[in-house]
Design a protein around this motif. Structure first.
Motif, PDB file in Angstrom:
ATOM      1  N   MET A 107      31.879  12.947  34.717  1.00 23.74           N
ATOM      2  CA  MET A 107      32.908  11.927  34.534  1.00 23.74           C
ATOM      3  C   MET A 107      34.272  12.576  34.734  1.00 23.74           C
ATOM      4  O   MET A 107      34.540  13.656  34.205  1.00 23.74           O
ATOM      5  CB  MET A 107      32.799  11.327  33.133  1.00 23.74           C
ATOM      6  N   SER A 108      35.154  11.935  35.503  1.00 25.69           N
ATOM      7  CA  SER A 108      36.464  12.524  35.804  1.00 25.69           C
ATOM      8  C   SER A 108      37.394  12.447  34.602  1.00 25.69           C
ATOM      9  O   SER A 108      37.724  13.458  33.995  1.00 25.69           O
ATOM     10  CB  SER A 108      37.083  11.837  37.016  1.00 25.69           C
ATOM     11  N   THR A 109      37.814  11.256  34.259  1.00 14.95           N
ATOM     12  CA  THR A 109      38.760  11.099  33.152  1.00 14.95           C
ATOM     13  C   THR A 109      38.217  10.114  32.127  1.00 14.95           C
ATOM     14  O   THR A 109      37.736   9.032  32.482  1.00 14.95           O
ATOM     15  CB  THR A 109      40.124  10.605  33.662  1.00 14.95           C
ATOM     16  N   LEU A 110      38.312  10.493  30.880  1.00 17.65           N
ATOM     17  CA  LEU A 110      37.894   9.632  29.771  1.00 17.65           C
ATOM     18  C   LEU A 110      39.116   9.426  28.876  1.00 17.65           C
ATOM     19  O   LEU A 110      39.898  10.347  28.642  1.00 17.65           O
ATOM     20  CB  LEU A 110      36.749  10.291  29.011  1.00 17.65           C
ATOM     21  N   ILE A 111      39.279   8.219  28.378  1.00 15.02           N
ATOM     22  CA  ILE A 111      40.376   7.910  27.455  1.00 15.02           C
ATOM     23  C   ILE A 111      39.849   7.942  26.026  1.00 15.02           C
ATOM     24  O   ILE A 111      38.813   7.329  25.722  1.00 15.02           O
ATOM     25  CB  ILE A 111      40.984   6.529  27.750  1.00 15.02           C
ATOM     26  N   TYR A 112      40.553   8.689  25.166  1.00 13.75           N
ATOM     27  CA  TYR A 112      40.274   8.559  23.740  1.00 13.75           C
ATOM     28  C   TYR A 112      41.409   7.767  23.119  1.00 13.75           C
ATOM     29  O   TYR A 112      42.572   8.188  23.146  1.00 13.75           O
ATOM     30  CB  TYR A 112      40.128   9.892  23.009  1.00 13.75           C
ATOM     31  N   TRP A 113      41.062   6.638  22.539  1.00 12.93           N
ATOM     32  CA  TRP A 113      42.039   5.730  21.943  1.00 12.93           C
ATOM     33  C   TRP A 113      42.092   5.974  20.440  1.00 12.93           C
ATOM     34  O   TRP A 113      41.188   5.587  19.703  1.00 12.93           O
ATOM     35  CB  TRP A 113      41.635   4.291  22.264  1.00 12.93           C
ATOM     36  N   PHE A 114      43.131   6.663  19.975  1.00 14.02           N
ATOM     37  CA  PHE A 114      43.328   6.841  18.541  1.00 14.02           C
ATOM     38  C   PHE A 114      43.767   5.506  17.937  1.00 14.02           C
ATOM     39  O   PHE A 114      44.698   4.865  18.429  1.00 14.02           O
ATOM     40  CB  PHE A 114      44.401   7.905  18.269  1.00 14.02           C
ATOM     41  N   ARG A 115      43.114   5.136  16.860  1.00 13.07           N
ATOM     42  CA  ARG A 115      43.458   3.902  16.167  1.00 13.07           C
ATOM     43  C   ARG A 115      43.905   4.251  14.744  1.00 13.07           C
ATOM     44  O   ARG A 115      45.020   4.707  14.536  1.00 13.07           O
ATOM     45  CB  ARG A 115      42.275   2.927  16.197  1.00 13.07           C
ATOM     46  N   GLN A 116      43.018   4.093  13.771  1.00 15.08           N
ATOM     47  CA  GLN A 116      43.341   4.508  12.408  1.00 15.08           C
ATOM     48  C   GLN A 116      42.553   5.777  12.071  1.00 15.08           C
ATOM     49  O   GLN A 116      41.954   5.894  11.003  1.00 15.08           O
ATOM     50  CB  GLN A 116      43.031   3.377  11.423  1.00 15.08           C
ATOM     51  N   ASP A 117      42.613   6.742  12.971  1.00 11.77           N
ATOM     52  CA  ASP A 117      41.897   8.019  12.797  1.00 11.77           C
ATOM     53  C   ASP A 117      42.775   9.157  13.321  1.00 11.77           C
ATOM     54  O   ASP A 117      42.367   9.928  14.183  1.00 11.77           O
ATOM     55  CB  ASP A 117      40.554   7.994  13.518  1.00 11.77           C
ATOM     56  N   LEU A 118      43.968   9.271  12.786  1.00 12.99           N
ATOM     57  CA  LEU A 118      44.978  10.180  13.329  1.00 12.99           C
ATOM     58  C   LEU A 118      44.779  11.608  12.826  1.00 12.99           C
ATOM     59  O   LEU A 118      45.618  12.191  12.132  1.00 12.99           O
ATOM     60  CB  LEU A 118      46.374   9.665  12.981  1.00 12.99           C
ATOM     61  N   ARG A 119      43.659  12.183  13.196  1.00  5.41           N
ATOM     62  CA  ARG A 119      43.315  13.549  12.790  1.00  5.41           C
ATOM     63  C   ARG A 119      42.397  14.160  13.853  1.00  5.41           C
ATOM     64  O   ARG A 119      41.776  13.440  14.639  1.00  5.41           O
ATOM     65  CB  ARG A 119      42.624  13.556  11.429  1.00  5.41           C
ATOM     66  N   LEU A 120      42.321  15.484  13.827  1.00  4.20           N
ATOM     67  CA  LEU A 120      41.404  16.194  14.722  1.00  4.20           C
ATOM     68  C   LEU A 120      40.158  16.664  13.981  1.00  4.20           C
ATOM     69  O   LEU A 120      39.069  16.679  14.549  1.00  4.20           O
ATOM     70  CB  LEU A 120      42.114  17.390  15.362  1.00  4.20           C
ATOM     71  N   ALA A 121      40.308  17.055  12.714  1.00  2.00           N
ATOM     72  CA  ALA A 121      39.157  17.473  11.916  1.00  2.00           C
ATOM     73  C   ALA A 121      38.411  16.250  11.390  1.00  2.00           C
ATOM     74  O   ALA A 121      39.012  15.238  11.055  1.00  2.00           O
ATOM     75  CB  ALA A 121      39.602  18.346  10.747  1.00  2.00           C
ATOM     76  N   ASP A 122      37.092  16.381  11.326  1.00  2.00           N
ATOM     77  CA  ASP A 122      36.229  15.303  10.841  1.00  2.00           C
ATOM     78  C   ASP A 122      36.526  13.975  11.533  1.00  2.00           C
ATOM     79  O   ASP A 122      36.689  12.939  10.887  1.00  2.00           O
ATOM     80  CB  ASP A 122      36.321  15.135   9.325  1.00  2.00           C
ATOM     81  N   ASN A 123      36.584  14.040  12.846  1.00  3.00           N
ATOM     82  CA  ASN A 123      36.748  12.839  13.670  1.00  3.00           C
ATOM     83  C   ASN A 123      35.597  12.829  14.670  1.00  3.00           C
ATOM     84  O   ASN A 123      35.738  13.290  15.808  1.00  3.00           O
ATOM     85  CB  ASN A 123      38.105  12.865  14.377  1.00  3.00           C
ATOM     86  N   PRO A 124      34.407  12.328  14.257  1.00  2.10           N
ATOM     87  CA  PRO A 124      33.223  12.417  15.112  1.00  2.10           C
ATOM     88  C   PRO A 124      33.409  11.770  16.483  1.00  2.10           C
ATOM     89  O   PRO A 124      32.907  12.295  17.489  1.00  2.10           O
ATOM     90  CB  PRO A 124      32.147  11.687  14.300  1.00  2.10           C
ATOM     91  N   ALA A 125      34.122  10.647  16.549  1.00  2.00           N
ATOM     92  CA  ALA A 125      34.300   9.975  17.838  1.00  2.00           C
ATOM     93  C   ALA A 125      35.143  10.826  18.784  1.00  2.00           C
ATOM     94  O   ALA A 125      34.848  10.926  19.985  1.00  2.00           O
ATOM     95  CB  ALA A 125      34.946   8.609  17.635  1.00  2.00           C
ATOM     96  N   PHE A 126      36.192  11.442  18.262  1.00  2.00           N
ATOM     97  CA  PHE A 126      37.029  12.303  19.097  1.00  2.00           C
ATOM     98  C   PHE A 126      36.244  13.527  19.544  1.00  2.00           C
ATOM     99  O   PHE A 126      36.346  13.967  20.717  1.00  2.00           O
ATOM    100  CB  PHE A 126      38.283  12.723  18.342  1.00  2.00           C
ATOM    101  N   THR A 127      35.461  14.107  18.663  1.00  2.00           N
ATOM    102  CA  THR A 127      34.629  15.251  19.028  1.00  2.00           C
ATOM    103  C   THR A 127      33.662  14.880  20.149  1.00  2.00           C
ATOM    104  O   THR A 127      33.462  15.643  21.109  1.00  2.00           O
ATOM    105  CB  THR A 127      33.863  15.766  17.802  1.00  2.00           C
ATOM    106  N   LEU A 128      33.071  13.697  20.048  1.00  2.00           N
ATOM    107  CA  LEU A 128      32.162  13.222  21.097  1.00  2.00           C
ATOM    108  C   LEU A 128      32.892  13.071  22.426  1.00  2.00           C
ATOM    109  O   LEU A 128      32.371  13.441  23.489  1.00  2.00           O
ATOM    110  CB  LEU A 128      31.550  11.882  20.678  1.00  2.00           C
ATOM    111  N   ALA A 129      34.101  12.550  22.390  1.00  2.00           N
ATOM    112  CA  ALA A 129      34.889  12.405  23.615  1.00  2.00           C
ATOM    113  C   ALA A 129      35.167  13.766  24.243  1.00  2.00           C
ATOM    114  O   ALA A 129      35.108  13.929  25.473  1.00  2.00           O
ATOM    115  CB  ALA A 129      36.195  11.678  23.316  1.00  2.00           C
ATOM    116  N   CYS A 130      35.485  14.752  23.406  1.00  2.00           N
ATOM    117  CA  CYS A 130      35.739  16.102  23.924  1.00  2.00           C
ATOM    118  C   CYS A 130      34.487  16.684  24.581  1.00  2.00           C
ATOM    119  O   CYS A 130      34.582  17.413  25.581  1.00  2.00           O
ATOM    120  CB  CYS A 130      36.205  17.017  22.796  1.00  2.00           C
ATOM    121  N   GLU A 131      33.334  16.366  24.038  1.00  2.00           N
ATOM    122  CA  GLU A 131      32.078  16.880  24.598  1.00  2.00           C
ATOM    123  C   GLU A 131      31.734  16.212  25.925  1.00  2.00           C
ATOM    124  O   GLU A 131      31.123  16.825  26.813  1.00  2.00           O
ATOM    125  CB  GLU A 131      30.940  16.673  23.601  1.00  2.00           C
TER     126      GLU A 131
END
Length: 422
Positions: A1-25
């Motif tokens: 996949m070329s580009t993926l968007i991660y849309w931060f909503r009410q999860d403004l953190r990097l630690a313990d953010n499973p959805a953001f971690t999944l996006a990074c993977e």
């Protein structure tokens, strides 16, 4: 996949953010985005987001942007309609997929569905509760309609909190040519020295670092041992945990609090006060799960009751907002809210009850005023608590009416709070 968007909503953190971690993977190139909706007016004639909440949210977003920048990424901050803005970004950078957290409220769910209808793949992940949906001892459809029944099931099953996820070791680079649009400047509201949540100060500013520092100092100072005894006090900074504003923005997660609480109990011993912190986290989860069970029914004029429109006293509502009802305790609370963007849980119940049961106003107007004013506004808890007081939720006792004379006697017998906000 070329580009993926991660849309931060009410999860403004990097630690313990499973959805953001999944996006990074998943992503080769990752575009983190935060969208601030255009300011709008409510049906009751005032702006939907007041100055206190607006400032705290923006400081949390800026703190997130700094964290991402320090790790070689960048936060695309945009303003406007999230659907329109995300579609423009997806087309511009060739992204076909968005990952975000799920917020199970009608407006937020509708945004995701609109993006899907426009042809984008959107993965929204449930992650804001202490307990994952898979860990619950019942399905959401079988969620008890009484909180105490839910609590007993959780405790009997020894339900475990969702495991905490660390900060991703690598955050994919943002797409080339990323230039963020200019963001409206922050206007710092005046700090009222009486504030019980002085968000204008570094210790109470928005963002993950401030949240983690507060979490650490709260348990380091052993304030958890006195929580039950002080939680109904009305005005001091240390009377309650003050986790709620960071929780509402997602700069702090509920499992992180649960983990810190369990570490404290292991080291210092459990007691009624530490249990009561867990009890409050359970209430927060319960309001979230109710949204998964009932959805839009919670947003009808009479909630789950589904009867006629509530009566509304427009003049009474305006006096209530201004703190000019003539009821000294209620007026003190409303003045504190307007001046600081914060109000103790006890005072929130008192002023909400007075608006609904004494002034005979539409509970939805009060809920909208809280949404605009509170730095710790949370869509689930705000809706759930107002329905609870009005008697339009799941509460079997049909609402809560507080006697203001008794409340003043119980919680402000010496009149200090009323004089403070006179």
């Amino acid at each position: 996949m070329s580009t993926l968007i991660y849309w931060f909503r009410q999860d403004l953190r990097l630690a313990d953010n499973p959805a953001f971690t999944l996006a990074c993977e998943q992503a080769h190139t990752l575009l983190p985005v935060y969208c601030t909706p255009t300011q709008a007016s409510t049906a009751w004639g005032f702006q939907r987001v007041g100055c206190h909440r607006e400032y705290f949210e923006k400081t949390a977003v800026r703190a997130l942007a700094d964290q991402l920048s320090a790790r070689g990424s960048a936060l695309m901050q945009i303003e406007g309609d999230p659907i329109e803005q995300l579609l423009v970004l997806a087309q511009r950078f060739g992204a076909e997929k968005i990952i975000c957290e799920r917020i199970a409220a009608p407006e937020e769910d509708a945004q995701v569905e609109a993006l899907r209808s426009a042809g984008l793949t959107v993965e929204d992940h449930w992650q804001s509760s202490v307990f994952s949906l898979e860990a619950l001892p019942m399905s959401v459809d079988q969620l008890p309609d009484v909180f105490s029944s839910f609590r007993r099931l959780i405790e009997k099953a020894h339900t475990q909190a969702r495991p905490i996820v660390p900060v991703p070791t690598t955050i994919p680079a943002p797409p080339q040519g990323l230039v963020a649009a200019p963001i409206s400047p922050l206007v710092l509201p005046d700090l009222d020295p009486r504030s019980a949540f002085p968000y204008q100060t570094p210790a109470f500013s928005g963002g993950e670092n401030a949240a983690q520092a507060h979490l650490h100092q709260y348990f380091e100072r052993r304030l958890a041992n006195s929580y039950k005894a002080t939680r109904n006090n009305l005005s001091a900074v240390d009377d309650s945990t003050k986790f709620s504003a960071w929780l509402a923005q997602g700069a702090l997660s509920a499992p992180q609090i649960d983990q810190a609480l369990k570490r404290f109990e292991a080291a210092q011993g459990a007691n009624d006060s530490t249990y009561w912190i867990f009890f409050e986290l359970l209430w927060r989860d319960y309001f979230r799960f109710l949204h998964l069970k009932y959805g839009r029914l919670l947003y009808r004029p009479s909630g789950l009751i589904g009867s006629d429109l509530p009566h509304h006293n427009a003049q009474g509502f305006e006096r209530w907002c201004r703190g000019e009802t003539g009821e000294a305790l209620v007026d003190a609370g409303m003045r504190e809210l307007a001046a600081t963007g914060y109000l103790s849980n006890r005072m929130r119940q008192i002023v909400a009850s007075y608006l609904i049961h004494d002034l005979k106003c539409d509970w939805r107007a009060g809920a909208a005023w809280f949404e605009a004013q509170l730095v710790d506004y949370d869509v689930y808890s705000n809706q759930g608590n107002w329905l609870y007081i009005a008697g339009f939720g799941t509460d079997p006792r049909g609402g809560r009416r507080f006697n203001t004379v008794k409340q003043a006697s119980d919680h402000d017998a010496d009149g200090v709070y009323r004089r403070l906000w006179a």
